[in-house]
Design a protein around this motif. Structure first.
Motif, PDB file in Angstrom:
ATOM      1  N   ALA A 318      -4.456 -37.535   5.082  1.00 31.90           N
ATOM      2  CA  ALA A 318      -4.199 -38.808   4.409  1.00 31.90           C
ATOM      3  C   ALA A 318      -4.034 -39.939   5.418  1.00 31.90           C
ATOM      4  O   ALA A 318      -4.564 -41.053   5.222  1.00 31.90           O
ATOM      5  CB  ALA A 318      -2.946 -38.690   3.536  1.00 31.90           C
ATOM      6  N   MET A 319      -3.309 -39.671   6.501  1.00 35.72           N
ATOM      7  CA  MET A 319      -3.121 -40.696   7.529  1.00 35.72           C
ATOM      8  C   MET A 319      -4.446 -41.122   8.131  1.00 35.72           C
ATOM      9  O   MET A 319      -4.722 -42.317   8.310  1.00 35.72           O
ATOM     10  CB  MET A 319      -2.188 -40.162   8.617  1.00 35.72           C
ATOM     11  CG  MET A 319      -0.751 -39.958   8.173  1.00 35.72           C
ATOM     12  SD  MET A 319       0.229 -39.055   9.395  1.00 35.72           S
ATOM     13  CE  MET A 319       0.171 -40.190  10.791  1.00 35.72           C
ATOM     14  N   VAL A 320      -5.289 -40.141   8.451  1.00 37.52           N
ATOM     15  CA  VAL A 320      -6.572 -40.438   9.083  1.00 37.52           C
ATOM     16  C   VAL A 320      -7.506 -41.160   8.112  1.00 37.52           C
ATOM     17  O   VAL A 320      -8.218 -42.101   8.503  1.00 37.52           O
ATOM     18  CB  VAL A 320      -7.199 -39.137   9.622  1.00 37.52           C
ATOM     19  CG1 VAL A 320      -8.689 -39.306   9.881  1.00 37.52           C
ATOM     20  CG2 VAL A 320      -6.489 -38.720  10.897  1.00 37.52           C
ATOM     21  N   ALA A 321      -7.509 -40.755   6.851  1.00 39.38           N
ATOM     22  CA  ALA A 321      -8.367 -41.432   5.872  1.00 39.38           C
ATOM     23  C   ALA A 321      -7.992 -42.904   5.755  1.00 39.38           C
ATOM     24  O   ALA A 321      -8.867 -43.786   5.747  1.00 39.38           O
ATOM     25  CB  ALA A 321      -8.262 -40.742   4.515  1.00 39.38           C
ATOM     26  N   ARG A 322      -6.699 -43.190   5.655  1.00 40.30           N
ATOM     27  CA  ARG A 322      -6.262 -44.585   5.556  1.00 40.30           C
ATOM     28  C   ARG A 322      -6.549 -45.332   6.850  1.00 40.30           C
ATOM     29  O   ARG A 322      -7.026 -46.481   6.843  1.00 40.30           O
ATOM     30  CB  ARG A 322      -4.763 -44.631   5.238  1.00 40.30           C
ATOM     31  CG  ARG A 322      -4.396 -44.091   3.864  1.00 40.30           C
ATOM     32  CD  ARG A 322      -2.901 -43.868   3.743  1.00 40.30           C
ATOM     33  NE  ARG A 322      -2.563 -43.228   2.470  1.00 40.30           N
ATOM     34  CZ  ARG A 322      -1.426 -42.575   2.235  1.00 40.30           C
ATOM     35  NH1 ARG A 322      -0.501 -42.477   3.181  1.00 40.30           N
ATOM     36  NH2 ARG A 322      -1.206 -42.018   1.059  1.00 40.30           N
ATOM     37  N   GLY A 323      -6.241 -44.680   7.987  1.00 40.92           N
ATOM     38  CA  GLY A 323      -6.427 -45.344   9.277  1.00 40.92           C
ATOM     39  C   GLY A 323      -7.887 -45.616   9.595  1.00 40.92           C
ATOM     40  O   GLY A 323      -8.236 -46.697  10.093  1.00 40.92           O
ATOM     41  N   CYS A 324      -8.763 -44.649   9.327  1.00 37.23           N
ATOM     42  CA  CYS A 324     -10.183 -44.852   9.626  1.00 37.23           C
ATOM     43  C   CYS A 324     -10.778 -45.955   8.760  1.00 37.23           C
ATOM     44  O   CYS A 324     -11.633 -46.730   9.219  1.00 37.23           O
ATOM     45  CB  CYS A 324     -10.948 -43.547   9.436  1.00 37.23           C
ATOM     46  SG  CYS A 324     -10.676 -42.339  10.751  1.00 37.23           S
ATOM     47  N   THR A 325     -10.336 -46.037   7.509  1.00 37.95           N
ATOM     48  CA  THR A 325     -10.816 -47.128   6.651  1.00 37.95           C
ATOM     49  C   THR A 325     -10.386 -48.477   7.212  1.00 37.95           C
ATOM     50  O   THR A 325     -11.178 -49.437   7.237  1.00 37.95           O
ATOM     51  CB  THR A 325     -10.296 -46.953   5.220  1.00 37.95           C
ATOM     52  OG1 THR A 325     -10.693 -45.679   4.720  1.00 37.95           O
ATOM     53  CG2 THR A 325     -10.843 -48.037   4.300  1.00 37.95           C
ATOM     54  N   ALA A 326      -9.152 -48.565   7.690  1.00 40.00           N
ATOM     55  CA  ALA A 326      -8.677 -49.814   8.291  1.00 40.00           C
ATOM     56  C   ALA A 326      -9.457 -50.143   9.554  1.00 40.00           C
ATOM     57  O   ALA A 326      -9.799 -51.315   9.804  1.00 40.00           O
ATOM     58  CB  ALA A 326      -7.182 -49.705   8.598  1.00 40.00           C
ATOM     59  N   ILE A 327      -9.766 -49.131  10.362  1.00 42.16           N
ATOM     60  CA  ILE A 327     -10.554 -49.354  11.581  1.00 42.16           C
ATOM     61  C   ILE A 327     -11.917 -49.958  11.226  1.00 42.16           C
ATOM     62  O   ILE A 327     -12.386 -50.899  11.886  1.00 42.16           O
ATOM     63  CB  ILE A 327     -10.708 -48.028  12.355  1.00 42.16           C
ATOM     64  CG1 ILE A 327      -9.376 -47.661  13.026  1.00 42.16           C
ATOM     65  CG2 ILE A 327     -11.824 -48.122  13.399  1.00 42.16           C
ATOM     66  CD1 ILE A 327      -9.344 -46.257  13.605  1.00 42.16           C
ATOM     67  N   ARG A 328     -12.536 -49.438  10.188  1.00 42.50           N
ATOM     68  CA  ARG A 328     -13.842 -49.986   9.772  1.00 42.50           C
ATOM     69  C   ARG A 328     -13.689 -51.363   9.145  1.00 42.50           C
ATOM     70  O   ARG A 328     -14.479 -52.282   9.425  1.00 42.50           O
ATOM     71  CB  ARG A 328     -14.520 -49.015   8.806  1.00 42.50           C
ATOM     72  CG  ARG A 328     -14.905 -47.678   9.451  1.00 42.50           C
ATOM     73  CD  ARG A 328     -15.802 -46.863   8.516  1.00 42.50           C
ATOM     74  NE  ARG A 328     -15.120 -46.465   7.281  1.00 42.50           N
ATOM     75  CZ  ARG A 328     -14.435 -45.327   7.126  1.00 42.50           C
ATOM     76  NH1 ARG A 328     -14.315 -44.476   8.143  1.00 42.50           N
ATOM     77  NH2 ARG A 328     -13.876 -45.022   5.967  1.00 42.50           N
ATOM     78  N   ASP A 329     -12.690 -51.528   8.297  1.00 40.08           N
ATOM     79  CA  ASP A 329     -12.498 -52.816   7.627  1.00 40.08           C
ATOM     80  C   ASP A 329     -12.320 -53.954   8.623  1.00 40.08           C
ATOM     81  O   ASP A 329     -12.834 -55.065   8.416  1.00 40.08           O
ATOM     82  CB  ASP A 329     -11.254 -52.764   6.726  1.00 40.08           C
ATOM     83  CG  ASP A 329     -11.483 -52.024   5.420  1.00 40.08           C
ATOM     84  OD1 ASP A 329     -12.651 -51.697   5.112  1.00 40.08           O
ATOM     85  OD2 ASP A 329     -10.485 -51.779   4.704  1.00 40.08           O
ATOM     86  N   LEU A 330     -11.554 -53.697   9.691  1.00 46.46           N
ATOM     87  CA  LEU A 330     -11.180 -54.765  10.628  1.00 46.46           C
ATOM     88  C   LEU A 330     -11.941 -54.692  11.940  1.00 46.46           C
ATOM     89  O   LEU A 330     -11.612 -55.422  12.878  1.00 46.46           O
ATOM     90  CB  LEU A 330      -9.667 -54.725  10.881  1.00 46.46           C
ATOM     91  CG  LEU A 330      -8.803 -54.914   9.636  1.00 46.46           C
ATOM     92  CD1 LEU A 330      -7.322 -54.834   9.975  1.00 46.46           C
ATOM     93  CD2 LEU A 330      -9.102 -56.256   8.964  1.00 46.46           C
ATOM     94  N   ASP A 331     -12.953 -53.836  12.013  1.00 40.78           N
ATOM     95  CA  ASP A 331     -13.795 -53.685  13.208  1.00 40.78           C
ATOM     96  C   ASP A 331     -12.938 -53.491  14.457  1.00 40.78           C
ATOM     97  O   ASP A 331     -13.154 -54.129  15.505  1.00 40.78           O
ATOM     98  CB  ASP A 331     -14.707 -54.904  13.386  1.00 40.78           C
ATOM     99  CG  ASP A 331     -15.786 -54.658  14.450  1.00 40.78           C
ATOM    100  OD1 ASP A 331     -16.114 -53.477  14.701  1.00 40.78           O
ATOM    101  OD2 ASP A 331     -16.260 -55.643  15.049  1.00 40.78           O
TER     102      ASP A 331
END
Length: 339
Positions: A318-331
């Motif tokens: 769950a942590m990685v799913a949320r974090g990876c989405t944020a990494i992509r969202d904010l480049d």
């Protein structure tokens, strides 16, 4: 009498607290993955928490640096910052990694729930509390006088860089279908970026908890937040804690809606501690840049856990799913590669 039994005795506890203690009832709490924690109930009804190392000498030696970081936090740092954390009655450690910490029992406060996440209001309380760790000693060079704290250079991160790629693959192999292909690709893309990322932006440094997330935060019925588990305390870009707690605590939808306001609340709290040379937009950029803290901590934490559980795997996923989405969202990877 072994040391652990000694530390749970009325005579020893009374000496630490500076008052007579007639009897003590000890109740083990938590899972004890890298130590053991007891709630001690005294004959007058008062309670304290006592944190001790595992009985295995090899485990103590392996984790001695982490134990020392936590003891030094309570001995030398906690009184100089404003972050809410349990009051420490006593903390000591020897050269073997044998340690004892006696601290305030904050019950009925309860830990956050990492898998379920938290509300935006709880996240705001967490980031404002976090500013109390970072703000009072922002860019304070005397922090390096604490023997467990230093700013890492290329030599200090060499082993981590060698391990990061294989660790990412161990993590992905272990979690399997719990990690989406898109997130797996993001995790692998972080591997070549992590070296420059770790060394970047060191002109802004401060105390970094390192694992400031819901499981390590206690929420009281009145809405107050306290941080525990200081074994990963270091000196680094403070926004690493900020990015880590926001990205791992909120649903993707809530994070996208509220992250600007949360970063602004954190920045406003920093200004209240006298950090006046840190523009709000730079704070936002540091937040986006620092999102690589999520895969860095999660992959190592999961891959080398000594007590893997189904709940733990779902938590890291769950942590990685949320974090990876944020990494992509904010480049965040684009920001890291621009260093």
């Amino acid at each position: 009498m072994n040391k652990n039994t000694f530390y749970l005795s009325p005579d020893w506890l009374g000496g630490v607290l500076g008052r007579p203690v007639g009897s003590v009832e000890a109740e083990q709490i938590g899972t004890g993955q890298i130590g053991t924690c007891f709630r001690l109930r005294m004959d007058d009804g008062d309670t304290v928490l006592v944190k001790l190392p595992p009985a295995n000498a090899g485990e103590r030696e392996m984790m001695a640096g982490a134990y020392r970081a936590e003891v030094r936090f309570y001995q030398q740092v906690a009184s100089t910052v404003a972050v809410r954390t349990p009051y420490c009655h006593h903390a000591e450690i020897d050269e073997t990694g044998d340690f004892v910490i006696v601290m305030e029992d904050l019950a009925p406060a309860v830990p956050g729930e990492q898998i379920a996440g938290c509300t935006p209001e709880e996240a705001r309380a967490a980031v404002v509390n976090l500013a109390g760790l970072h703000g009072p000693r922002w860019c304070d060079p005397t922090l390096t006088e604490v023997d467990s704290l230093s700013l890492n250079g290329p030599e200090e991160i060499e082993l981590l860089l060698e391990m990061y790629g294989p660790t990412t693959e161990l993590f992905l192999d272990g979690l399997g279908d719990l990690v989406s292909p898109e997130d797996a690709a993001t995790l692998r893309a972080c591997v070549p970026a992590i070296g420059p990322w770790l060394l970047a932006r060191q002109e802004r440094f401060g105390l970094v908890h390192g694992d400031y997330r819901l499981d390590n935060l206690l929420f009281s019925p009145t809405g107050e937040v306290a941080a525990v588990d200081w074994q990963t305390l270091s000196l680094a870009l403070p926004a690493r804690d900020l990015a880590y707690v926001i990205a791992t605590s909120l649903s993707v939808e809530d994070r996208r809606t509220h992250e600007r306001d949360l970063v602004a609340a954190y920045h406003q709290a920093l200004v209240g501690y006298g950090v006046t040379d840190y523009p709000a937009e730079l704070c936002w950029e540091d937040y986006a840049f620092a999102l690589l803290q999520v895969p860095l901590v999660a992959t190592f934490g999961c891959a080398y856990s000594t007590n893997r559980t189904e709940r733990g795997d779902r938590m890291f996923a769950a942590m990685v799913a949320r974090g990876c989405t944020a990494i992509r969202d904010l480049d965040a990877l684009g920001l890291a590669s621009a260093q």
